[in-house]
Design an enzyme around this catalytic site. Sequence first.
Site, PDB file in Angstrom:
ATOM      1  N   GLU A  89       0.833  -1.218   0.000  1.00 51.38           N
ATOM      2  CA  GLU A  89       0.000   0.000   0.000  1.00 51.38           C
ATOM      3  C   GLU A  89       0.862   1.262   0.000  1.00 51.38           C
ATOM      4  O   GLU A  89       0.542   2.237  -0.678  1.00 51.38           O
ATOM      5  CB  GLU A  89      -0.948   0.018   1.203  1.00 51.38           C
ATOM      6  CG  GLU A  89      -1.929  -1.138   1.273  1.00 51.38           C
ATOM      7  CD  GLU A  89      -3.014  -1.124   0.201  1.00 51.38           C
ATOM      8  OE1 GLU A  89      -2.922  -0.335  -0.765  1.00 51.38           O
ATOM      9  OE2 GLU A  89      -3.957  -1.924   0.323  1.00 51.38           O
ATOM     10  N   ALA A  90       1.948   1.239   0.748  1.00 48.32           N
ATOM     11  CA  ALA A  90       2.825   2.415   0.776  1.00 48.32           C
ATOM     12  C   ALA A  90       3.542   2.608  -0.560  1.00 48.32           C
ATOM     13  O   ALA A  90       3.902   3.730  -0.909  1.00 48.32           O
ATOM     14  CB  ALA A  90       3.833   2.294   1.918  1.00 48.32           C
TER      15      ALA A  90
END
Length: 266
Positions: free
Chosen positions: A176-177
């Site tokens: 996600e990052a």
Amino acid sequence: NIVFDVENATPETYSSFLTSLREAVKDKKSTCHGMIMATTTTELPKYVLVDLKLGSEKDAKTFTLAIRRGNLYLEGYSDIYNEKCRYRIFEDSESDAQQTVCPGDLTLPGSQNKIPYKKSYQSMESKGGDRTKLGLGQITLESRMNKIYGKDATDQKQFQKNEAEFLLIAVQMITEASRFKYIENKVKDSFDDAIGYKPDPKAISLETSWDKISNAIAKVNTPGNSIVTLPKGLLDENKKPWTTATMDELKNDIMGLLTHVTCKIK
């Protein structure tokens, strides 16, 4: 393999690691409004391998994660159990994930190998609890790695909870990052805190809208700092509807990588 030394990690080495991961999964030829995008799901190699390391060479504990280059899905991971490579795969993992993390291992998945649920957030949270209550940071990631590395996976209750927490933290801190600079920057701000960064409503809504936001960006046919109409259902940090953003804001503060889109403005 892309190596991330978790034990000695700093906000800076974490950012460098995410940059390397984006480089490994990006489409080498295409951009959209100046933003990089993931490659197609058909391009080979299918996976990028990420090694999460704890400790020095001789006593190092390494988790190897198999991440699909085309969509950044975590399909499985391996550690060492009883002095052998042990693969752990979800109920809905790709069939080649096993040999990707433990090369040459043709054994049928047994109780040490099966993660007993699917790779959706809902499934992981059914064992690991609400992800908004799990902090994301160096300390929380290291503690969950230590709790499951080389441990007996048949200890249903304890191992399952610890593993699900590890997966929830790892997926958000890594995949996600990589997709979202917003999440990367929030994790960096609380990187060394004992509690870490607890995902806010904006992060949670981003996590389930990667394709939709990427497509909303791709639909804009004018270059420059346009106003982008965001997909329905997005929230800001204060849980208020978040309906528009400028292209510059999306490029500089929100998006790290788009899904593979067809885009008129490079």
